[in-house]
Structures are given as C-alpha cells and as structure tokens.
Scaffold this active site. Structure first.
Site, PDB file in Angstrom:
ATOM      1  N   TYR A  20       2.000  12.783  -9.329  1.00  0.00           N
ATOM      2  CA  TYR A  20       2.086  11.323  -9.245  1.00  0.00           C
ATOM      3  C   TYR A  20       3.397  10.825  -9.836  1.00  0.00           C
ATOM      4  O   TYR A  20       4.080   9.974  -9.252  1.00  0.00           O
ATOM      5  CB  TYR A  20       0.895  10.722  -9.979  1.00  0.00           C
ATOM      6  CG  TYR A  20       0.910   9.219 -10.119  1.00  0.00           C
ATOM      7  CD1 TYR A  20       0.582   8.402  -9.042  1.00  0.00           C
ATOM      8  CD2 TYR A  20       1.217   8.617 -11.340  1.00  0.00           C
ATOM      9  CE1 TYR A  20       0.578   7.019  -9.175  1.00  0.00           C
ATOM     10  CE2 TYR A  20       1.214   7.241 -11.476  1.00  0.00           C
ATOM     11  CZ  TYR A  20       0.894   6.442 -10.397  1.00  0.00           C
ATOM     12  OH  TYR A  20       0.896   5.073 -10.529  1.00  0.00           O
ATOM     13  N   ASP A  49      -7.086   5.201   6.611  1.00  0.00           N
ATOM     14  CA  ASP A  49      -6.631   6.183   5.639  1.00  0.00           C
ATOM     15  C   ASP A  49      -5.117   6.287   5.801  1.00  0.00           C
ATOM     16  O   ASP A  49      -4.633   6.741   6.835  1.00  0.00           O
ATOM     17  CB  ASP A  49      -7.307   7.531   5.907  1.00  0.00           C
ATOM     18  CG  ASP A  49      -6.902   8.614   4.924  1.00  0.00           C
ATOM     19  OD1 ASP A  49      -5.900   8.444   4.208  1.00  0.00           O
ATOM     20  OD2 ASP A  49      -7.581   9.664   4.893  1.00  0.00           O
ATOM     21  N   GLY A 101      -3.984  -0.776   0.500  1.00  0.00           N
ATOM     22  CA  GLY A 101      -4.872  -0.812  -0.656  1.00  0.00           C
ATOM     23  C   GLY A 101      -5.122  -2.220  -1.154  1.00  0.00           C
ATOM     24  O   GLY A 101      -5.241  -2.451  -2.362  1.00  0.00           O
ATOM     25  N   GLY A 102      -5.228  -3.162  -0.238  1.00  0.00           N
ATOM     26  CA  GLY A 102      -5.262  -4.579  -0.608  1.00  0.00           C
ATOM     27  C   GLY A 102      -6.619  -5.168  -0.893  1.00  0.00           C
ATOM     28  O   GLY A 102      -6.735  -6.390  -1.011  1.00  0.00           O
ATOM     29  N   GLY A 103      -7.659  -4.327  -1.036  1.00  0.00           N
ATOM     30  CA  GLY A 103      -8.990  -4.880  -1.253  1.00  0.00           C
ATOM     31  C   GLY A 103      -9.595  -4.574  -2.601  1.00  0.00           C
ATOM     32  O   GLY A 103     -10.732  -4.963  -2.870  1.00  0.00           O
ATOM     33  N   SER A 104      -8.845  -3.914  -3.488  1.00  0.00           N
ATOM     34  CA  SER A 104      -9.377  -3.592  -4.807  1.00  0.00           C
ATOM     35  C   SER A 104      -8.230  -3.459  -5.800  1.00  0.00           C
ATOM     36  O   SER A 104      -7.070  -3.294  -5.410  1.00  0.00           O
ATOM     37  CB  SER A 104     -10.187  -2.288  -4.783  1.00  0.00           C
ATOM     38  OG  SER A 104      -9.366  -1.186  -4.426  1.00  0.00           O
ATOM     39  N   ASN A 147       1.337  -0.637  -1.692  1.00  0.00           N
ATOM     40  CA  ASN A 147       0.660  -0.694  -2.985  1.00  0.00           C
ATOM     41  C   ASN A 147      -0.282   0.478  -3.230  1.00  0.00           C
ATOM     42  O   ASN A 147      -0.447   0.925  -4.364  1.00  0.00           O
ATOM     43  CB  ASN A 147      -0.121  -2.019  -3.074  1.00  0.00           C
ATOM     44  CG  ASN A 147      -1.222  -1.983  -4.105  1.00  0.00           C
ATOM     45  OD1 ASN A 147      -0.984  -2.042  -5.306  1.00  0.00           O
ATOM     46  ND2 ASN A 147      -2.473  -1.871  -3.633  1.00  0.00           N
ATOM     47  N   SER A 154       5.995   3.031 -10.635  1.00  0.00           N
ATOM     48  CA  SER A 154       5.262   3.024 -11.899  1.00  0.00           C
ATOM     49  C   SER A 154       6.230   3.380 -13.012  1.00  0.00           C
ATOM     50  O   SER A 154       7.193   4.133 -12.798  1.00  0.00           O
ATOM     51  CB  SER A 154       4.121   4.051 -11.844  1.00  0.00           C
ATOM     52  OG  SER A 154       3.631   4.339 -13.132  1.00  0.00           O
TER      53      SER A 154
END
Length: 256
Positions: free
Chosen positions: A160, A68, A19-22, A95, A147
C-alpha cells in the site's frame, strides 16, 4: 455536513468518484451533491441505500454503478455510462483504496498484484477513460488520493505504501502529458482519517495517542475534513494548480 465554500463552476459538473458510497468517499459524494454536481460513484458493494439517502437529503440523486475497479473493462464501461447519464466526466476523484495490513515477508506475487490493481493500476485506467471526454469539454480535473503513509515510511503494509508513492509519480507524469489539453492532475494525501473501518480494525487507543502527539493540530481527522480540499482541487479556484500533492493531515508531515 456543512460546507464553508461554494464553487459555482461545480454546479452541474459531471463528477465520477471511485469508492464513493462509504468512508471518505461517501463524504466526497455528499460534498459534490451539495455543490449541485451530477455525481456518479462506483464500488463493489451495493450503494443503492446510500444513493436513496442522498436523494432524500439533498434532492440530488447520485448515480450508483456497481463495479469492481480492478476489472478494467467494467471500470471503463462505468465511465461511459456516467457520461451518457450526466455528460462527459470533467471531474474524476480516484478515491477507492485498500490499506489491508500485511508483513513484507508474507506477501506473495499474487498479493502484490491484487494490491496494486486496487491502489495504483485502477487510477491510471480511470484517468485514461475520462481523458477523451475532458479533452472534448475543454479540460478537467483529476484528483488522485494518495496517503501520508509513504511520507512517514510506515511499516506494516509495504504494498500500500509503495502504491501511494507511485500515485504521486503518476500524478506528475499525467499532469505533464495532459496539461496542454487543460487537464489538471493533482494528488491529495490525507493523514489518518478515522472512518468506521479504521475505528473497527486498527485504531487502538495507543496508536491514536501516538499519532496525535505528532500532529500540530490536536484533533483527529474525520471524513468530512477532506471534502473542502477536494472541492477546491476540482473547481476553477485552483485552475492553475496541477502536478501537486496537497496534504491534509493536521500537520503530521512537512512538505516543501
């Protein structure tokens, strides 16, 4: 983005970020690039424009692989491709996550499995994929994003919250099992980071005020506030730190 510390051992390190682009992930990618690391990031959406932006800005292009993370064979192949391009992955940042809101009574078995496949299962199989390369390299650092949601006992997204509690358990189990190989495994639990997604979907003025009232530091978190902690955990500056959960939340929860 401005960094307050430089870690010499991250210069040239092979880093893999899910998930390193946003959102937070984009700031993490940029932070590692600014350290001189060789970064690979994966996500479902097209990250080419972000990679172009980073190359123009830092003269250090990250490798984007569309993937994915719920597809375990594809995730493992992405790790292999990253290693072929940059050398064995010695820093893994798990992440990617999805904090879609849901009522407990509305969850189906399929919903639960989908949520866990993103928020928990993928973390294990990404770690499994990088482990042999880390062993061959003499060690490495795995950083699992959790989290504070489970520490607060938040309602409205129980799947979650459950996954994030599981991440800290997984972190401790892997740290114990792989410690003899000099693989460090830590978790990082951010507070409410105001990414654009959060602002667009869930950050009402009332909820923002209530959250800030609980914090010791009266500033909302931005994605770049998380970068320094991740770089520290990735670097040799934390070489004897493992099986821990670092909280960056402005002082909302108390650990210890």
């Amino acid at each position: 983005m401005q960094l307050d510390a430089t870690y010499a051992d991250l210069n040239g390190a092979s880093v893999f970020i899910t998930g390193g682009g946003s959102g937070i992930g984009a700031s993490l990618t940029e932070g590692f690039l600014m350290q001189g690391a060789k970064v690979t990031f994966v996500q479902r959406s097209d990250g080419t424009a972000f990679a172009d932006e980073m190359e123009a800005k830092h003269r250090n292009r990250p490798l984007f692989i569309k993937c994915d993370i719920t597809d375990v064979p594809a995730l493992k192949q992405a790790v292999e491709d990253a290693a072929a391009a940059h050398g064995p992955v010695t820093v893994l940042v798990n992440n990617a996550a999805n904090d879609k809101r849901h009522a407990a009574m509305d969850i189906t078995a399929e919903d639960w499995d989908w949520n866990q496949s993103i928020n928990l299962r993928a973390y294990l199989f990404a770690a499994q994929a990088v482990q042999p390369g880390m062993v061959a390299a003499g060690g490495g650092s795995i950083i699992n994003f959790s989290s504070i949601s489970y520490m607060m006992g938040n309602a409205g997204y129980v799947s979650y919250v459950s996954a994030n509690a599981g991440i800290t358990g997984m972190t401790r189990g892997l740290a114990r099992e792989w410690g003899p190989e000099r693989i460090r495994v830590n978790a990082l639990a951010p507070g409410w980071v105001l990414t654009q997604k959060q602002l667009d979907m869930w950050a009402t003025p009332e909820d923002l005020d209530a959250h800030l009232a609980r914090a010791c530091l009266k500033d909302h978190l931005k994605p770049e506030d998380i970068v320094g902690g991740v770089l520290f955990l990735a670097s040799n500056a934390s070489r004897m730190m493992t099986s821990q959960t670092m909280v960056i939340d402005g002082g909302v929860v108390v650990t210890g």
